[in-house]
Design an enzyme around this catalytic site. Structure first.
Site, PDB file in Angstrom:
ATOM      1  N   ASN A  10       0.921  -1.423  -0.345  1.00 51.59           N
ATOM      2  CA  ASN A  10       0.089  -0.072   0.209  1.00 51.59           C
ATOM      3  C   ASN A  10       0.952   1.314   0.073  1.00 51.59           C
ATOM      4  O   ASN A  10       1.451   1.468   1.040  1.00 51.59           O
ATOM      5  CB  ASN A  10      -1.442   0.106   1.147  1.00 51.59           C
ATOM      6  N   TRP A  11       1.070   2.019  -1.118  1.00 51.26           N
ATOM      7  CA  TRP A  11       2.702   3.444  -1.498  1.00 51.26           C
ATOM      8  C   TRP A  11       1.701   4.006  -0.793  1.00 51.26           C
ATOM      9  O   TRP A  11       2.065   5.208  -0.575  1.00 51.26           O
ATOM     10  CB  TRP A  11       2.315   2.993  -2.707  1.00 51.26           C
ATOM     11  N   LYS A  12       0.461   4.574  -0.733  1.00 48.50           N
ATOM     12  CA  LYS A  12      -0.529   5.620  -0.152  1.00 48.50           C
ATOM     13  C   LYS A  12      -0.021   6.411  -0.985  1.00 48.50           C
ATOM     14  O   LYS A  12      -0.245   6.550  -2.318  1.00 48.50           O
ATOM     15  CB  LYS A  12       0.104   5.687   1.132  1.00 48.50           C
ATOM     16  N   HIS A  96      -9.672   1.073   4.886  1.00 48.92           N
ATOM     17  CA  HIS A  96      -8.283   1.187   4.885  1.00 48.92           C
ATOM     18  C   HIS A  96      -8.671   2.137   6.745  1.00 48.92           C
ATOM     19  O   HIS A  96      -9.323   3.637   6.223  1.00 48.92           O
ATOM     20  CB  HIS A  96      -7.222   2.127   4.852  1.00 48.92           C
ATOM     21  N   GLU A  98      -6.841   4.782   7.885  1.00 52.67           N
ATOM     22  CA  GLU A  98      -6.776   6.287   7.681  1.00 52.67           C
ATOM     23  C   GLU A  98      -8.015   6.307   6.982  1.00 52.67           C
ATOM     24  O   GLU A  98      -8.211   8.340   7.271  1.00 52.67           O
ATOM     25  CB  GLU A  98      -6.032   6.605   6.259  1.00 52.67           C
ATOM     26  N   GLU A 168      -6.101  -5.208  10.324  1.00 51.14           N
ATOM     27  CA  GLU A 168      -5.112  -3.597  11.186  1.00 51.14           C
ATOM     28  C   GLU A 168      -5.334  -3.047  12.444  1.00 51.14           C
ATOM     29  O   GLU A 168      -6.192  -1.949  12.188  1.00 51.14           O
ATOM     30  CB  GLU A 168      -4.777  -2.804   9.492  1.00 51.14           C
ATOM     31  N   GLY A 174       1.559   2.372  10.516  1.00 49.35           N
ATOM     32  CA  GLY A 174       2.683   3.101   9.956  1.00 49.35           C
ATOM     33  C   GLY A 174       3.686   3.851  12.074  1.00 49.35           C
ATOM     34  O   GLY A 174       4.289   5.216  12.174  1.00 49.35           O
ATOM     35  N   SER A 212       2.631  -2.508  10.608  1.00 49.22           N
ATOM     36  CA  SER A 212       4.266  -2.002  11.077  1.00 49.22           C
ATOM     37  C   SER A 212       5.014  -3.566  11.067  1.00 49.22           C
ATOM     38  O   SER A 212       6.542  -4.036  11.497  1.00 49.22           O
ATOM     39  CB  SER A 212       4.318  -1.787  12.231  1.00 49.22           C
ATOM     40  N   GLY A 233       2.126  -1.049   4.943  1.00 45.52           N
ATOM     41  CA  GLY A 233       2.595   0.556   3.770  1.00 45.52           C
ATOM     42  C   GLY A 233       4.163   0.645   3.831  1.00 45.52           C
ATOM     43  O   GLY A 233       4.876   0.969   2.869  1.00 45.52           O
ATOM     44  N   GLY A 234       4.423   1.140   4.778  1.00 46.06           N
ATOM     45  CA  GLY A 234       5.840   1.904   4.708  1.00 46.06           C
ATOM     46  C   GLY A 234       6.941   0.934   4.431  1.00 46.06           C
ATOM     47  O   GLY A 234       7.513   1.934   3.377  1.00 46.06           O
TER      48      GLY A 234
HETATM   49  C1  PEP Z   1      -0.675  -0.057   6.164  1.00 45.11           C
HETATM   50  O1  PEP Z   1      -1.081   1.808   5.673  1.00 45.11           O
HETATM   51  O2  PEP Z   1      -1.552  -0.566   6.407  1.00 45.11           O
HETATM   52  C2  PEP Z   1      -0.202  -0.429   6.961  1.00 45.11           C
HETATM   53  C3  PEP Z   1      -0.414  -1.691   7.577  1.00 45.11           C
HETATM   54  O3  PEP Z   1       0.919   0.439   7.458  1.00 45.11           O
HETATM   55  P1  PEP Z   1       2.853  -0.120   7.615  1.00 45.11           P
HETATM   56  O4  PEP Z   1       3.263  -1.041   7.033  1.00 45.11           O
HETATM   57  O5  PEP Z   1       3.532   1.133   7.545  1.00 45.11           O
HETATM   58  O6  PEP Z   1       1.966   0.279   9.472  1.00 45.11           O
END
Ligand code: PEP
Length: 249
Positions: A10-12, A96, A98, A168, A174, A212, A233-234
């Site tokens: 997930n490159w956001k 999601h 966010e 999640e 994040g 994370s 994500g990250g």
């Molecule tokens: C996400 O945005 O779905 C996510 C899990 O981000 P991260 O891996 O950065 O926690």
């Protein structure tokens, strides 16, 4: 039959087109030799056409980060399932945290989006998870139950076989804080039971963990029973980290 495992990026709102092109040019040289793991890239809307072309015949697939729940009309700034399909996109992230916490998506809106995604033959990646207050007050299972049952209500259960669930925990996204193995194991077990209670083929649905995920914790998270992959994500912004996580699945 073993469930397919997924490694989803997930490159956001991070990569512009040249970042994405550079990543995928290098990705094409990686040995993706495990037929039981599917990789999916979810870039920004503006990059979908170009990335679809770049992925071409590779085994990696394309997903969007969001969609609107109407098929067309006066909805300035929104995007429809048909528009996503035109790009070659097969997957859509829905719910999601966010979007739930910062961009106003409610359980009811997420239900409508999921309904539309299924209706238009795209495959949903439904994100669910509790916030820190809900976890601390012992509400995790209740929250997961509410999010799943509202999202999936009145939707043809057989069609939901294409759905992936991403557990999640909001407090782990994040933040660098990962849920413990027992938290993840318990939540995934509960999710499978909730799916079953809602008449969904629980044993067939892949349930991913997100929050994370890193090179250091991927192996132990991957070994938890009921964890069928990751939404990342990250760490998905760094090709070597993402590939290393892929190899730990
Ligand atoms: C996400 O945005 O779905 C996510 C899990 O981000 P991260 O891996 O950065 O926690």
């Amino acid at each position: 039959m073993p469930r397919t495992r997924y490694c989803i990026a997930n490159w956001k709102m991070n990569f512009n087109l040249s970042d994405a092109e550079e990543f995928l040019a290098a990705w094409k040289n990686k040995d993706l030799n495990n037929p039981h793991i599917k990789t999916i890239f979810c870039p920004s809307f503006t990059e979908l056409f170009a990335i679809s072309e770049l992925l071409g015949t590779s085994s990696s697939e394309l997903g969007a980060q969001n969609v609107f729940y109407e098929s067309r009309g006066a909805f300035t700034g929104e995007i429809s399932c048909a528009m996503l399909k035109e790009t070659g996109c097969q997957w859509v992230i829905v719910g999601h945290s966010e979007r739930r916490t910062r961009l106003g998506d409610t359980d009811e809106m997420i239900h409508k989006k999921l309904h539309q995604i299924i209706l238009e033959d795209l495959c949903p990646i439904l994100c669910i998870g509790e916030n820190i207050d809900e976890r601390n007050s012992g509400q995790t299972a209740t929250v997961l139950e509410r999010q799943i049952s509202i999202a999936c209500k009145h939707i043809n259960k057989e069609k939901l076989n294409t759905m992936l669930i991403a557990y999640e925990p909001v407090w782990a996204i994040g933040t660098g804080t990962t849920a413990t193995s027992s938290m993840v194991g318990e939540a995934h077990y509960d999710i499978r039971n909730i799916l079953r209670t809602n008449g969904i083929n629980a044993d067939g649905v892949s349930i991913l963990y997100g929050g994370s995920v890193s090179v250091d914790n991927a192996e132990s998270l991957s070994n938890i029973s009921d964890v069928d992959g990751f939404l990342i994500g990250g760490a998905s912004l760094d090709i070597e980290k993402f590939y290393s996580i892929y190899n730990k699945l």
